[in-house]
Every structure is written in C-alpha cells, then in structure tokens.
Design an enzyme around this catalytic site. Structure first.
Site, PDB file in Angstrom:
ATOM      1  CB  SER A 157      -0.876  -0.010   1.262  1.00  0.00           C
ATOM      2  OG  SER A 157      -1.417   1.262   1.551  1.00  0.00           O
ATOM      3  CE1 TYR A 170      -3.984  -1.964   4.877  1.00  0.00           C
ATOM      4  CE2 TYR A 170      -3.232   0.310   4.745  1.00  0.00           C
ATOM      5  CZ  TYR A 170      -3.631  -0.862   4.125  1.00  0.00           C
ATOM      6  OH  TYR A 170      -3.659  -0.928   2.751  1.00  0.00           O
ATOM      7  CE  LYS A 174      -1.323  -3.823   3.402  1.00  0.00           C
ATOM      8  NZ  LYS A 174      -1.376  -5.110   2.671  1.00  0.00           N
TER       9      LYS A 174
END
EC number: 1.1.1.198
Length: 283
Positions: A157, A170, A174
């Site tokens: 991402s 998150y 990533k």
C-alpha cells in the site's frame, strides 16, 4: 500508403504474457485478488485461488467456466499448515508453482487515538498482513528454489512508505511487507527468484472503506469514498481501479520484469512523491 496505426496490434493479437505459468493467489476470491485472478487467466496462467471465503472462491471458479486451469483451495494465511497445503495442492494439480501472489489482507478497525487501540486488533492485522505474507513467501520458496526460478509478489500500500494514511496496525504492517520484500529478494536472488511488492493508492474496495473518515460519510459510502479519494489524489482525471493494480501484478509476474526484484512498484499516480501539505502547485 501505410500508416503507423497499421502496425499496432489489436487486443486479440496481443501476446499472453503468462501463458503456461502456474500462480497461487491468496485472498483471490474478491476485491483486488479477484481482479488479479481474472487477469492472470486472461493472460493464460493456471491459477489456484486460496481464500477463507469458500463460497466466493467456488463462485469465481464457476464464473471462469469451471476450467481445469482454475482451482480453489480453502486457506487461512495465518495458519502455516493451510498455506503449505495450498501450495502443495497447486503443485499437485498443475505440476509446479511459478508465481505466488500474497494478496490477503485486512485494514483493521479505525482508531484515531493510540490510547484506545486494542492489542488483539493490532495482533490480528499483523497476523494476516505480515505473518501471512511471510508464510506465503516461505512456502513459495520451498517450491521455487529447486526450480531456480519464480516470482513472488505481495500487495502492499502507499502506507508502506508514509504515515497518516490508515490505522497504526495497518500502516505498520505494510511497512513490514516492504521490509520483507527487500530482505527476501536479497536472499532468493541467488536462486533466480524475483521478489517484489505493489503499493497502490486507495481503491474502492470493502477493505478500503474503513479508511474513510466519519466526517466524510453520508448514506452512499461508496460514492463518498470515491469522492474523498479523488479530492486527495495527485493524478487528476483518472480513477485508480482494481484492474490497474492487477495490471501491475501481471507485469511483475511476466518476463517483461525478468530483471526486476526487490522493487516496491507504486501504483499511486505520484501520490507518495508529493508533499500534500505544501500544495505548491495547487491553484
């Protein structure tokens, strides 16, 4: 008189970039994973879908005509035995494993205050997004090292390179995917195996909706999300789609990227190259 257009190949005549290759796609039943599966099949790959969403996985196989070149295997990427079984199933059915796509992932619950973040939620995100990717890399390497070739691609991402774009777990996960990509590429290069990741800007998927601030939500959350993403994008006039991400994955899986390894391919329209706070070029 001949023109330049006469030499342009029609879509029907374009080469199948993955013809005869065998791929395993985790989280391949829906979202970006589904788009990757569909495009891989379009380019001639044999594909095994590995997912916990059994009904959706079987539905996708049926959508593709129930061909002998597509299969589904139940797989929870946090369980090593599941991933091992999915890899072995793919090899047993198709004879080898050329391409491993670690796509399965979650965003976790929104939490703007670190003091309120539940460690159980943090652990779940890392279990799927990091542990799951590592297990996929490990068992893909088990098959690819003896073959002296292969391509491992993980979906990351824009949050892999900058902060403030999502929940702490998150974003941390990533960043970890990018670190694993570089480190595993460093190890597996001597075996002829390429390891890369793809980092897209926000795409309208159910996974991404969790990143939409509450203040931006109305009754039509999908339209709200797309408007919010467009307003904050660097590249205007183009909406990033799941197919755009799938195209990047096909490139990295194909011989066109045969000397590309350790790369984080940004599919972000220049978002991460821009300081959005300064807005120097905004009217």
């Amino acid at each position: 008189m001949a023109t330049g257009a006469a030499n342009v190949e029609s879509p029907q005549s374009l080469p199948l970039r993955l013809l005869g290759r065998v791929a395993l796609v985790t989280g391949g039943s829906s979202g970006i994973g589904e788009s990757i599966v569909l495009l891989f099949r379009k380019h001639g790959a044999k594909v095994c879908i590995a997912d916990v969403q059994d009904n959706q996985g079987q539905r996708l196989c049926e959508t593709l005509g129930g061909s002998s070149d597509i299969a589904f295997c139940h797989c929870d990427v946090t369980i090593e035995d599941d991933v091992k079984r999915a890899v072995d199933f793919t090899v047993d059915k198709f004879g080898t494993l050329d391409i491993m796509v670690n796509n399965a992932g979650v965003s976790g619950p929104p939490c703007p205050d670190i003091r309120d973040f539940e460690l159980s939620a943090f652990d779940r995100v890392f279990d799927i997004n990091v542990r799951g990717v590592f297990i996929g890399m490990k068992h893909a390497a088990r098959i690819m090292i003896p073959a002296k070739k292969g391509s491992i691609i993980s979906i990351s991402s824009v949050a892999s390179t900058m902060g403030g774009l999502g929940p702490h777990a998150y974003t941390g996960s990533k960043h970890a995917v990018l670190g694993l990509t570089k480190n595993v590429a460093a190890e597996l290069g001597k075996h002829g195996i390429r390891v890369n990741c793809v980092s897209p800007y926000a795409v309208a998927t159910s996974l991404a909706l969790a990143h939409l601030p509450e203040a931006e939500r109305t009754e039509d959350t999908w339209d709200d999300f797309r408007r919010f993403v467009a307003d904050n994008a660097n590249l205007q006039g183009v909406e990033l789609t799941m197919e755009d991400v799938a195209n990047a994955v096909v490139f990295l899986a194909s011989d066109e990227a045969r000397y590309v390894s350790g790369m984080n391919l940004m599919v972000d329209g220049g978002f991460t190259s821009t300081n959005h706070a300064l807005q120097v070029f905004r009217p």
